[in-house]
Write a protein that holds these residues in place. Structure first.
Motif, mmCIF file in Angstrom:
data_model
loop_
_atom_site.group_PDB
_atom_site.id
_atom_site.type_symbol
_atom_site.label_atom_id
_atom_site.label_comp_id
_atom_site.label_asym_id
_atom_site.label_seq_id
_atom_site.Cartn_x
_atom_site.Cartn_y
_atom_site.Cartn_z
ATOM 1 N N ARG A 1 38.143 1.987 11.629
ATOM 2 C CA ARG A 1 38.457 1.003 10.586
ATOM 3 C C ARG A 1 38.902 1.702 9.293
ATOM 4 N NH1 ARG A 1 33.859 -1.585 10.480
ATOM 5 N NH2 ARG A 1 34.477 -3.281 11.885
ATOM 6 N N ALA A 2 38.198 2.750 8.920
ATOM 7 C CA ALA A 2 38.569 3.478 7.705
ATOM 8 C C ALA A 2 39.953 4.114 7.844
ATOM 9 C CB ALA A 2 37.514 4.550 7.403
ATOM 10 N N GLN A 3 40.255 4.597 9.050
ATOM 11 C CA GLN A 3 41.573 5.200 9.270
ATOM 12 C C GLN A 3 42.688 4.163 9.119
ATOM 13 O OE1 GLN A 3 43.043 8.450 10.035
ATOM 14 N NE2 GLN A 3 44.697 7.049 9.502
ATOM 15 N N LEU A 4 42.492 2.992 9.674
ATOM 16 C CA LEU A 4 43.514 1.950 9.560
ATOM 17 C C LEU A 4 43.678 1.483 8.118
ATOM 18 C CD1 LEU A 4 42.824 -0.175 12.768
ATOM 19 C CD2 LEU A 4 44.624 1.518 12.396
ATOM 20 N N ARG A 5 42.580 1.385 7.392
ATOM 21 C CA ARG A 5 42.677 0.994 5.988
ATOM 22 C C ARG A 5 43.406 2.068 5.178
ATOM 23 N NH1 ARG A 5 36.501 -1.395 5.489
ATOM 24 N NH2 ARG A 5 36.994 -3.529 6.189
ATOM 25 N N TYR A 6 43.168 3.320 5.518
ATOM 26 C CA TYR A 6 43.874 4.404 4.828
ATOM 27 C C TYR A 6 45.363 4.351 5.146
ATOM 28 C CZ TYR A 6 45.036 9.103 3.197
ATOM 29 O OH TYR A 6 45.599 10.162 2.541
ATOM 30 N N ARG B 1 40.496 23.466 10.803
ATOM 31 C CA ARG B 1 41.672 22.652 11.123
ATOM 32 C C ARG B 1 41.701 21.351 10.338
ATOM 33 N NH1 ARG B 1 44.033 23.851 17.019
ATOM 34 N NH2 ARG B 1 43.370 26.019 17.202
ATOM 35 N N VAL B 2 40.534 20.764 10.101
ATOM 36 C CA VAL B 2 40.480 19.547 9.291
ATOM 37 C C VAL B 2 40.921 19.860 7.861
ATOM 38 C CG1 VAL B 2 38.959 17.818 8.269
ATOM 39 C CG2 VAL B 2 38.718 18.419 10.689
ATOM 40 N N SER B 3 40.406 20.946 7.298
ATOM 41 C CA SER B 3 40.781 21.353 5.948
ATOM 42 C C SER B 3 42.282 21.588 5.850
ATOM 43 C CB SER B 3 40.022 22.620 5.558
ATOM 44 O OG SER B 3 40.505 23.154 4.350
ATOM 45 N N TYR B 4 42.825 22.283 6.839
ATOM 46 C CA TYR B 4 44.263 22.564 6.868
ATOM 47 C C TYR B 4 45.073 21.271 6.952
ATOM 48 C CZ TYR B 4 48.537 23.229 9.640
ATOM 49 O OH TYR B 4 49.803 23.141 10.143
ATOM 50 N N ARG B 5 44.645 20.337 7.799
ATOM 51 C CA ARG B 5 45.399 19.092 7.966
ATOM 52 C C ARG B 5 45.403 18.272 6.677
ATOM 53 N NH1 ARG B 5 45.007 15.985 13.542
ATOM 54 N NH2 ARG B 5 46.042 17.956 14.042
ATOM 55 N N ARG C 1 60.717 12.341 9.336
ATOM 56 C CA ARG C 1 60.577 11.174 10.191
ATOM 57 C C ARG C 1 59.657 11.587 11.338
ATOM 58 N NH1 ARG C 1 66.545 9.747 11.993
ATOM 59 N NH2 ARG C 1 65.623 7.748 12.641
ATOM 60 N N VAL C 2 58.665 10.762 11.651
ATOM 61 C CA VAL C 2 57.754 11.093 12.735
ATOM 62 C C VAL C 2 57.586 9.888 13.646
ATOM 63 C CG1 VAL C 2 56.519 12.734 11.252
ATOM 64 C CG2 VAL C 2 55.626 10.414 11.543
ATOM 65 N N ALA C 3 57.172 10.165 14.878
ATOM 66 C CA ALA C 3 56.853 9.114 15.840
ATOM 67 C C ALA C 3 55.639 9.557 16.637
ATOM 68 C CB ALA C 3 58.036 8.845 16.768
ATOM 69 N N VAL C 4 54.645 8.678 16.744
ATOM 70 C CA VAL C 4 53.418 9.005 17.469
ATOM 71 C C VAL C 4 53.050 7.844 18.386
ATOM 72 C CG1 VAL C 4 52.506 10.593 15.722
ATOM 73 C CG2 VAL C 4 52.016 8.150 15.550
ATOM 74 N N THR C 5 52.381 8.191 19.482
ATOM 75 C CA THR C 5 52.021 7.182 20.473
ATOM 76 C C THR C 5 50.520 6.955 20.567
ATOM 77 O OG1 THR C 5 53.943 7.854 21.768
ATOM 78 C CG2 THR C 5 52.325 6.472 22.876
ATOM 79 N N VAL C 6 49.732 8.027 20.511
ATOM 80 C CA VAL C 6 48.286 7.934 20.714
ATOM 81 C C VAL C 6 47.512 8.290 19.448
ATOM 82 C CG1 VAL C 6 46.328 8.830 22.032
ATOM 83 C CG2 VAL C 6 48.506 8.412 23.182
ATOM 84 N N HIS C 7 47.941 9.329 18.747
ATOM 85 C CA HIS C 7 47.253 9.776 17.539
ATOM 86 C C HIS C 7 47.967 9.270 16.289
ATOM 87 C CE1 HIS C 7 44.572 12.400 19.751
ATOM 88 N NE2 HIS C 7 45.605 12.891 20.408
ATOM 89 N N MET C 8 47.252 9.212 15.190
ATOM 90 C CA MET C 8 47.858 8.894 13.911
ATOM 91 C C MET C 8 48.734 10.066 13.451
ATOM 92 S SD MET C 8 46.921 5.895 12.916
ATOM 93 C CE MET C 8 45.740 4.687 13.547
ATOM 94 N N PRO C 9 49.756 9.796 12.639
ATOM 95 C CA PRO C 9 50.541 10.901 12.091
ATOM 96 C C PRO C 9 49.633 11.877 11.343
ATOM 97 C CG PRO C 9 51.597 8.803 11.633
ATOM 98 C CD PRO C 9 50.252 8.479 12.185
ATOM 99 N N GLY C 10 49.861 13.164 11.537
ATOM 100 C CA GLY C 10 48.975 14.165 10.951
ATOM 101 C C GLY C 10 48.828 14.047 9.450
ATOM 102 N N GLN D 1 46.263 11.043 8.262
ATOM 103 C CA GLN D 1 44.934 10.974 8.866
ATOM 104 C C GLN D 1 43.832 11.174 7.831
ATOM 105 O OE1 GLN D 1 44.397 13.588 12.211
ATOM 106 N NE2 GLN D 1 46.196 12.829 13.293
ATOM 107 N N THR D 2 42.732 10.462 8.000
ATOM 108 C CA THR D 2 41.538 10.738 7.211
ATOM 109 C C THR D 2 40.849 11.971 7.801
ATOM 110 O OG1 THR D 2 40.073 9.399 8.602
ATOM 111 C CG2 THR D 2 41.217 8.274 6.785
ATOM 112 N N PRO D 3 40.035 12.661 7.004
ATOM 113 C CA PRO D 3 39.294 13.811 7.564
ATOM 114 C C PRO D 3 38.422 13.426 8.747
ATOM 115 C CG PRO D 3 39.210 13.837 5.162
ATOM 116 C CD PRO D 3 39.823 12.523 5.552
ATOM 117 N N GLU D 4 37.813 12.258 8.679
ATOM 118 C CA GLU D 4 36.919 11.844 9.770
ATOM 119 C C GLU D 4 37.699 11.597 11.061
ATOM 120 O OE1 GLU D 4 37.068 10.500 6.770
ATOM 121 O OE2 GLU D 4 35.184 11.300 5.920
ATOM 122 N N HIS D 5 38.875 10.961 10.943
ATOM 123 C CA HIS D 5 39.699 10.740 12.131
ATOM 124 C C HIS D 5 40.173 12.079 12.694
ATOM 125 C CE1 HIS D 5 42.690 8.707 14.722
ATOM 126 N NE2 HIS D 5 43.423 9.782 14.469
#
Length: 283
Positions: free
Chosen positions: A188-193, A149-153, A113-122, A125-129
């Motif tokens: 936009r791509a992040q929200l669609r994902y 870090r992007v690769s790891y995420r 279970r996660v909760a986030v306020t400013v960033h998308m849940p890890g 996330q898309t690589p670009e975000h």
């Protein structure tokens, strides 16, 4: 008993749980060692996670400590053995150990279970975000550090796509949906994902909208990882100085209550998706 050169969070947790069982039994490490016929240093090293320990040894310790909870003992026995190299080990020279511990925790979690306020849940996330948010880190990361870090995420997301994916519930504040990291196209791509992922049967995305009265969290991202038994649950707080891992009973109860309240105040799944759709159209 083999030495462990660098104890993982999981091994440290096993040692800490064995220490709790010993202390509840009213035994000092010296007395426990005498009952087991081993040097006192061995008990200390096991409890510090410095030595790998077998399942049989865990059961022997539990019997010595008169632990009546068979499910708890079975769960501890399941945490034993020398450290197995997970995919995250390839990043050991490139990333802080706390990030590797997070991947190991997610790998073994029964649910999250996660909760986030400013960033998308890890894990959503898309690589670009992810890349755009990491460009904002202070002090700045070098380009190759960002790519590590992007690769790891992205690789952490494997737990959501395995044959038996980990159930995942995310409460996302509307503020995170409107931050716009990376510009309009990336946002936009992040929200669609996020919408795409929310259609997976094991993934629940709930939006906490602006205008909702009250906010039961301090604002930092929260991850609650469920273990095989409640005693082995873990809370992770994502802070500016790294990940804080919490496992005291009072802390677990507190964050369960926080997440319960946030989920109860968030929009239902369908309405959450509708709001995300509206924000995509506004971009």
């Amino acid at each position: 008993m083999p030495s462990v050169p660098s104890a993982t969070l999981r091994q440290q947790r096993l040692g800490a749980e064995l220490r709790k069982l010993r202390e509840r039994a009213g035994l000092t490490s010296t007395r426990a060692a005498a009952l087991l016929g081993v040097p006192q240093a061995r008990i200390s090293n096991i409890e510090a996670g410095r030595y790998a320990v077998s399942a049989d040894r865990v059961r022997t310790l539990a019997r010595t400590y008169s632990c009546p909870d068979a499910a708890h003992v079975d769960a501890l026995a399941g945490m034993t053995g020398a450290r197995k190299r997970g995919w995250w080990e390839e990043y050991r020279d490139d990333l802080p150990s706390g990030l590797l511990d997070l991947a190991e925790l997610e790998h073994h979690a029964r649910a999250m279970r996660v909760a986030v306020t400013v960033h998308m849940p890890g894990l959503l996330q898309t690589p670009e975000h992810a890349r755009a948010t990491m460009r904002e880190v202070v002090p700045p990361l070098r380009p190759y550090e960002i790519e590590h870090r992007v690769s790891y995420r992205v690789k952490r997301q494997v737990v959501l796509f395995e044959d038996r994916p980990t159930p995942y519930t995310a409460v996302v504040h509307e503020a995170a949906l409107r931050m716009g990291f990376g510009g309009t196209e990336v946002a936009r791509a992040q929200l669609r994902y996020l919408l795409e992922m929310s259609q997976e049967p094991t993934i629940t995305v709930l939006v906490l909208p602006f205008g909702q009265t009250g906010f039961p969290a301090a604002g930092q991202p929260i991850t609650y990882a469920t273990g095989p038994v409640a005693q082995l649950d873990t809370v992770v707080l994502d802070t500016d100085h790294g990940c804080d891992f919490l496992d005291a009973e009072a802390q677990l109860q507190r964050y369960r209550s926080v997440l319960d309240r946030m989920e109860s105040r968030a929009l239902p799944r369908g309405q959450s998706r509708d709001l995300i759709h509206r924000i995509v159209k506004e971009l």
